[in-house]
Design an enzyme around this catalytic site. Structure first.
Site, PDB file in Angstrom:
ATOM      1  N   LYS A   1      24.160  62.902  -7.573  1.00  0.00           N
ATOM      2  CA  LYS A   1      25.094  62.437  -6.536  1.00  0.00           C
ATOM      3  C   LYS A   1      25.769  61.132  -6.962  1.00  0.00           C
ATOM      4  O   LYS A   1      26.980  60.954  -6.827  1.00  0.00           O
ATOM      5  CB  LYS A   1      24.312  62.232  -5.239  1.00  0.00           C
ATOM      6  CG  LYS A   1      25.174  62.176  -4.005  1.00  0.00           C
ATOM      7  CD  LYS A   1      24.370  61.907  -2.765  1.00  0.00           C
ATOM      8  CE  LYS A   1      23.751  63.151  -2.168  1.00  0.00           C
ATOM      9  NZ  LYS A   1      22.944  62.863  -0.970  1.00  0.00           N
TER      10      LYS A   1
ATOM     11  N   CYS B   1      23.966  66.717  13.365  1.00  0.00           N
ATOM     12  CA  CYS B   1      23.622  65.610  14.264  1.00  0.00           C
ATOM     13  C   CYS B   1      23.216  66.034  15.665  1.00  0.00           C
ATOM     14  O   CYS B   1      22.074  65.835  16.063  1.00  0.00           O
ATOM     15  CB  CYS B   1      24.794  64.645  14.335  1.00  0.00           C
ATOM     16  SG  CYS B   1      25.222  63.999  12.715  1.00  0.00           S
TER      17      CYS B   1
ATOM     18  N   ARG C   1      32.612  60.626  13.275  1.00  0.00           N
ATOM     19  CA  ARG C   1      32.661  62.094  13.361  1.00  0.00           C
ATOM     20  C   ARG C   1      33.039  62.647  12.001  1.00  0.00           C
ATOM     21  O   ARG C   1      33.928  62.086  11.339  1.00  0.00           O
ATOM     22  CB  ARG C   1      33.734  62.544  14.365  1.00  0.00           C
ATOM     23  CG  ARG C   1      33.518  62.114  15.781  1.00  0.00           C
ATOM     24  CD  ARG C   1      34.832  62.156  16.547  1.00  0.00           C
ATOM     25  NE  ARG C   1      35.821  61.228  15.979  1.00  0.00           N
ATOM     26  CZ  ARG C   1      37.111  61.207  16.291  1.00  0.00           C
ATOM     27  NH1 ARG C   1      37.591  62.083  17.144  1.00  0.00           N
ATOM     28  NH2 ARG C   1      37.931  60.338  15.739  1.00  0.00           N
TER      29      ARG C   1
ATOM     30  N   LYS D   1      22.667  55.130  20.196  1.00  0.00           N
ATOM     31  CA  LYS D   1      23.103  56.216  19.317  1.00  0.00           C
ATOM     32  C   LYS D   1      22.650  57.588  19.818  1.00  0.00           C
ATOM     33  O   LYS D   1      23.464  58.502  19.975  1.00  0.00           O
ATOM     34  CB  LYS D   1      22.565  55.947  17.905  1.00  0.00           C
ATOM     35  CG  LYS D   1      22.710  57.072  16.943  1.00  0.00           C
ATOM     36  CD  LYS D   1      24.160  57.341  16.635  1.00  0.00           C
ATOM     37  CE  LYS D   1      24.285  58.682  15.960  1.00  0.00           C
ATOM     38  NZ  LYS D   1      25.602  58.907  15.420  1.00  0.00           N
TER      39      LYS D   1
ATOM     40  N   ARG E   1      25.592  73.015   8.301  1.00  0.00           N
ATOM     41  CA  ARG E   1      24.283  72.811   8.920  1.00  0.00           C
ATOM     42  C   ARG E   1      24.312  73.280  10.377  1.00  0.00           C
ATOM     43  O   ARG E   1      25.185  72.914  11.137  1.00  0.00           O
ATOM     44  CB  ARG E   1      23.874  71.331   8.841  1.00  0.00           C
ATOM     45  CG  ARG E   1      23.425  70.917   7.451  1.00  0.00           C
ATOM     46  CD  ARG E   1      23.114  69.451   7.397  1.00  0.00           C
ATOM     47  NE  ARG E   1      24.309  68.642   7.573  1.00  0.00           N
ATOM     48  CZ  ARG E   1      24.300  67.309   7.717  1.00  0.00           C
ATOM     49  NH1 ARG E   1      23.159  66.656   7.723  1.00  0.00           N
ATOM     50  NH2 ARG E   1      25.412  66.638   7.848  1.00  0.00           N
TER      51      ARG E   1
ATOM     52  N   GLU F   1      25.837  54.192  13.792  1.00  0.00           N
ATOM     53  CA  GLU F   1      27.116  54.707  13.307  1.00  0.00           C
ATOM     54  C   GLU F   1      27.565  55.842  14.222  1.00  0.00           C
ATOM     55  O   GLU F   1      26.778  56.700  14.566  1.00  0.00           O
ATOM     56  CB  GLU F   1      26.889  55.235  11.878  1.00  0.00           C
ATOM     57  CG  GLU F   1      28.094  55.816  11.220  1.00  0.00           C
ATOM     58  CD  GLU F   1      29.230  54.814  11.195  1.00  0.00           C
ATOM     59  OE1 GLU F   1      29.060  53.750  10.593  1.00  0.00           O
ATOM     60  OE2 GLU F   1      30.281  55.116  11.785  1.00  0.00           O
ATOM     61  N   PHE F   2      28.831  55.823  14.610  1.00  0.00           N
ATOM     62  CA  PHE F   2      29.311  56.854  15.540  1.00  0.00           C
ATOM     63  C   PHE F   2      30.381  57.742  14.921  1.00  0.00           C
ATOM     64  O   PHE F   2      31.132  58.410  15.631  1.00  0.00           O
ATOM     65  CB  PHE F   2      29.865  56.197  16.812  1.00  0.00           C
ATOM     66  CG  PHE F   2      28.900  55.252  17.469  1.00  0.00           C
ATOM     67  CD1 PHE F   2      27.787  55.758  18.154  1.00  0.00           C
ATOM     68  CD2 PHE F   2      29.057  53.875  17.396  1.00  0.00           C
ATOM     69  CE1 PHE F   2      26.868  54.896  18.751  1.00  0.00           C
ATOM     70  CE2 PHE F   2      28.148  53.008  17.984  1.00  0.00           C
ATOM     71  CZ  PHE F   2      27.049  53.518  18.671  1.00  0.00           C
TER      72      PHE F   2
ATOM     73  N   THR G   1      20.342  57.489  12.228  1.00  0.00           N
ATOM     74  CA  THR G   1      19.919  57.789  13.602  1.00  0.00           C
ATOM     75  C   THR G   1      18.403  57.937  13.601  1.00  0.00           C
ATOM     76  O   THR G   1      17.874  58.828  12.936  1.00  0.00           O
ATOM     77  CB  THR G   1      20.567  59.101  14.078  1.00  0.00           C
ATOM     78  OG1 THR G   1      21.978  58.970  13.926  1.00  0.00           O
ATOM     79  CG2 THR G   1      20.237  59.388  15.535  1.00  0.00           C
TER      80      THR G   1
HETATM   81  C1  UGA Z   1      28.822  63.841  16.286  1.00  0.00           C
HETATM   82  C2  UGA Z   1      29.364  62.743  17.231  1.00  0.00           C
HETATM   83  O1  UGA Z   1      30.581  63.175  17.819  1.00  0.00           O
HETATM   84  C3  UGA Z   1      29.606  61.441  16.458  1.00  0.00           C
HETATM   85  O2  UGA Z   1      30.025  60.422  17.336  1.00  0.00           O
HETATM   86  C4  UGA Z   1      28.297  61.043  15.767  1.00  0.00           C
HETATM   87  O3  UGA Z   1      28.450  59.862  15.008  1.00  0.00           O
HETATM   88  C5  UGA Z   1      27.856  62.161  14.835  1.00  0.00           C
HETATM   89  O4  UGA Z   1      27.654  63.361  15.615  1.00  0.00           O
HETATM   90  C6  UGA Z   1      26.576  61.745  14.186  1.00  0.00           C
HETATM   91  O5  UGA Z   1      25.567  61.555  14.885  1.00  0.00           O
HETATM   92  O6  UGA Z   1      26.579  61.487  12.976  1.00  0.00           O
HETATM   93  P1  UGA Z   1      29.965  65.503  14.506  1.00  0.00           P
HETATM   94  O7  UGA Z   1      28.611  66.105  14.367  1.00  0.00           O
HETATM   95  O8  UGA Z   1      30.776  65.175  13.315  1.00  0.00           O
HETATM   96  O9  UGA Z   1      29.851  64.119  15.335  1.00  0.00           O
HETATM   97  O10 UGA Z   1      30.813  66.520  15.366  1.00  0.00           O
HETATM   98  P2  UGA Z   1      31.515  66.584  16.802  1.00  0.00           P
HETATM   99  O11 UGA Z   1      32.957  66.420  16.647  1.00  0.00           O
HETATM  100  O12 UGA Z   1      30.799  65.736  17.787  1.00  0.00           O
HETATM  101  O13 UGA Z   1      31.230  68.112  17.150  1.00  0.00           O
HETATM  102  C7  UGA Z   1      29.895  68.582  17.306  1.00  0.00           C
HETATM  103  C8  UGA Z   1      29.882  70.053  17.662  1.00  0.00           C
HETATM  104  O14 UGA Z   1      30.305  70.237  19.002  1.00  0.00           O
HETATM  105  C9  UGA Z   1      30.779  70.937  16.808  1.00  0.00           C
HETATM  106  O15 UGA Z   1      30.046  72.113  16.462  1.00  0.00           O
HETATM  107  C10 UGA Z   1      31.935  71.280  17.727  1.00  0.00           C
HETATM  108  O16 UGA Z   1      32.505  72.523  17.433  1.00  0.00           O
HETATM  109  C11 UGA Z   1      31.242  71.293  19.069  1.00  0.00           C
HETATM  110  N1  UGA Z   1      32.137  71.050  20.224  1.00  0.00           N
HETATM  111  C12 UGA Z   1      32.813  69.864  20.327  1.00  0.00           C
HETATM  112  C13 UGA Z   1      32.295  72.024  21.183  1.00  0.00           C
HETATM  113  O17 UGA Z   1      31.678  73.110  21.116  1.00  0.00           O
HETATM  114  N2  UGA Z   1      33.130  71.787  22.239  1.00  0.00           N
HETATM  115  C14 UGA Z   1      33.798  70.622  22.376  1.00  0.00           C
HETATM  116  O18 UGA Z   1      34.538  70.463  23.366  1.00  0.00           O
HETATM  117  C15 UGA Z   1      33.643  69.638  21.388  1.00  0.00           C
END
Ligand code: UGA
Length: 436
Positions: free
Chosen positions: A33, A263, A153, A207, A332, A150-151, A120
Site C-alpha cells: 500500500k 461504516c 463520506r 461519531k 463492503r 472523522e465524518f 471510529t
Molecule cells: C457514512 C457517513 O455518512 C459519514 O458521515 C461517515 O464519516 C462515514 O459513514 C464513516 O463512518 O466513515 P459512507 O459510508 O461513505 O458515510 O456513506 P453514506 O453516504 O452515509 O451512505 C451509507 C449507505 O446508506 C449507502 O449504502 C447508501 O446507499 C445508503 N443510503 C443513503 C440510503 O439507502 N438512503 C439514503 O437516503 C441515503
C-alpha cells in the site's frame, strides 16, 4: 504531522492535510500500500484524491513510510486512522489495530507528542489508549491521546476533509490539544467551521451517534416503505412530503435497498455491543430493529425478483451496481452485491455491471458474471435490477435499453428512475415501497 494507517480515511487525511500546507508523513505496516501511495497511486476509487496525492508528493509536502522510527522523529503531532472492523465472533468493534499502532509508535517517541485518534472506536477506547501510552512512553516524554472523529463520506472524501461541516476535538481535562487542532484546521476555522471541544468519551460518542442516526433515518423510511407495500401508498411521496418539514429534512430519506458500506452497519452493531458492556443495553435495542429493517430490504428485493419472473431459477437477471453506493468502488456489505449473490444462489443467471467496483466485487463473489459495459450487461436480460444509483444507470435511455434486453422488466431498487419515461418506453416496472 504523521498520519498512521493509510486506508480510506488515512490516505485522504494525509493528502488533504498536505494540500492545506502541512508537512505530512503517511505511515502504514502494509508495504504494498505504501509503495503504491508513494508512487502517487490511490488504491481505491475516490474522485479528486489522485490529483491532490500526486501534486503534494510532487511539492515534497507528502511522503509515505512503513518505518515507525522515521514517523517518531518526523513530527510531534500524529493522526491515527487505522481500521476498527467488526469482530468475527461478535457485534463489537475490533480495536486491535488502534492499540497496535499506539504500541508501535509510543516507545519510539521523544519529547512532547499528541496523538489525535480519528478511527471510529467504542466509547472508552481513548482513555484506555492514554493508559497504554503512559505505560509505554520513555521517561521525560509526554504523549497525549486526544480524539478528533472523522465524518467524511466516501465519494466526497476530499471535499469533506478540506471543508468539514464541523470539527470535534475530545481531550482530557486541562489539555491544550485543541489548540494544536486549531492550527491544523486553521483554513477551515477561518471559514467559520463550528469547532467543538469536548471530553474524550463525548468525542467518541459523537461519531457513532451520527452514524447511528443516519442509519436510523434510512431504516425509518424503509420501514414506512414496507407499510406502503401493503397499502398501495408511495414511499417517495411520503418522503417528499415529510421532508419539507425542516425538523425532518429530505436527506437520508431515500427509500430503497438500504444502507451498506464499511461504516454504518458495523458502527450500529459496535454501538449496541458497547452499550451492553456499559450496562446500558436497553438504550440501543432499537438499533437491532434498524439493522433488521435494513436487511429485510435485501430479502424483499429477492422476493420481488422471484414474483416478477415467477421464480428466478434459470432466468437471466442483470444487477446494475455492485458498490455499496455510487461514486465508490467499495463493496463492503454492499446491498447490491448481496442481492446479486442471493439471486445467483437461488439459481438465476446473474450478470453484474458497475462502473468502478467490478474488481472488488469479483474478489468477494467470483462466481457471478461481470460484464465490461452496461450494454453487455443489459443484453438478453429477462429482468434488470437497479441496485446502486450511479448516474450512468439513473440516466439510462429506456428506449435504447429496451432494444437490448430480452424482456422489458425492471426493478428500481433506489427509486431514482423517471417512472413515466420508462412506462412510455413499454417497460414493466417495480420498485420498493411503491406500486407502479
Ligand atoms: C457514512 C457517513 O455518512 C459519514 O458521515 C461517515 O464519516 C462515514 O459513514 C464513516 O463512518 O466513515 P459512507 O459510508 O461513505 O458515510 O456513506 P453514506 O453516504 O452515509 O451512505 C451509507 C449507505 O446508506 C449507502 O449504502 C447508501 O446507499 C445508503 N443510503 C443513503 C440510503 O439507502 N438512503 C439514503 O437516503 C441515503
Amino acid at each position: 504531522m504523521t498520519v498512521i494507517g493509510t486506508g480510506y480515511l488515512g490516505a485522504t487525511h494525509a493528502a488533504c492535510m498536505a494540500e492545506l500546507g502541512h508537512e505530512v508523513l503517511g505511515v502504514d505496516v502494509d508495504e504494498a500500500k505504501i509503495e503504491r501511495l508513494a508512487a502517487g497511486e490511490v488504491p481505491f476509487y475516490e474522485p479528486g484524491l489522485p490529483e491532490i496525492l500526486e501534486q503534494n508528493i510532487g511539492s515534497g509536502r507528502l511522503g509515505f513510510t512503513t518505518d515507525y522510527q522515521q514517523a517518531a522523529e518526523f513530527a510531534n503531532v500524529h493522526f491515527l486512522g487505522v481500521g476498527t472492523p467488526q469482530k468475527s465472533d461478535s457485534y463489537a468493534a475490533d480495536t486491535t489495530y488502534v492499540f497496535a499502532a499506539v504500541e508501535a509508535l509510543v516507545p519510539l517517541l521523544k519529547g512532547d507528542h499528541v496523538i489525535f485518534g480519528k478511527s471510529t472506536v467504542p466509547v472508552g477506547t481513548a482513555e484506555a489508549l492514554q493508559k497504554r501510552a503512559d505505560e509505554l512512553s520513555a521517561e521525560g516524554t509526554s504523549v497525549e491521546i486526544a480524539w478528533n472523529p472523522e465524518f467524511l463520506r466516501e465519494g466526497y472524501a476530499v471535499h469533506d476533509t478540506i471543508t468539514p461541516d464541523r470539527i470535534v476535538v475530545g481531550q482530557r481535562d486541562g489539555s491544550t490539544a485543541s489548540e494544536i487542532a486549531r492550527e491544523v484546521y486553521a483554513t477551515a476555522l477561518a471559514a467559520d467551521t463550528p469547532f467543538l471541544v469536548t471530553d474524550l468519551a463525548t468525542a467518541e460518542l459523537v461519531k457513532v451517534s451520527a452514524n447511528a442516526f443516519l442509519a436510523t433515518k434510512i431504516s425509518f423510511i424503509n420501514a414506512v416503505s414496507e407499510v406502503c407495500e401493503h397499502t398501495g401508498a408511495d414511499v417517495t411521496q411520503v418522503a417528499d412530503a415529510i421532508g419539507y418539514d425542516d425538523r425532518i429534512g429530505r436527506k437520508f430519506l431515500g427509500a430503497g435497498l438500504g444502507f451498506g458500506g464499511g461504516c454504518l452497519p458495523k458502527d450500529i452493531r459496535a454501538f449496541m455491543a458497547r452499550a451492553g458492556e456499559l450496562g446500558a443495553d436497553q438504550a440501543l435495542t432499537f438499533l437491532r430493529e434498524v439493522d433488521a429493517i435494513n436487511m429485510r430490504r435485501r430479502t424483499r428485493m429477492v422476493e420481488l425478483a422471484n414474483e416478477v419472473l415467477d421464480g428466478v431459477l434459470g432466468h437471466r437477471v442483470t444487477v446494475l451496481g455492485a458498490a455499496f453506493k455510487p461514486n465508490s468502488d467499495d463493496v463492503r456489505d454492499s446491498p447490491a452485491l448481496s442481492v446479486a449473490g442471493q439471486l445467483s444462489l437461488a439459481g438465476a443467471a446473474v450478470r453484474v455491471y458497475d462502473p468502478e467496483a467490478m474488481e472488488n466485487a469479483a474478489k468477494v463473489f467470483p462466481t457471478l458474471e461481470y460484464t465490461e459495459s452496461l450494454d453487455e450487461a443489459l443484453d438478453g436480460a429477462e429482468l434488470v435490477i437497479l441496485a446502486t444509483e450511479w448516474a450512468q444507470f439513473r440516466n439510462m435511455d429506456p428506449e435504447y435499453a429496451g432494444g437490448l434486453v430480452k424482456d422489458k422488466k425492471i426493478i428500481d431498487g433506489r427509486n431514482v428512475l423517471d417512472v413515466q419515461a420508462w412506462h412510455d418506453a413499454g417497460w414493466e416496472m417495480q420498485a420498493l415501497g411503491r406500486n407502479l
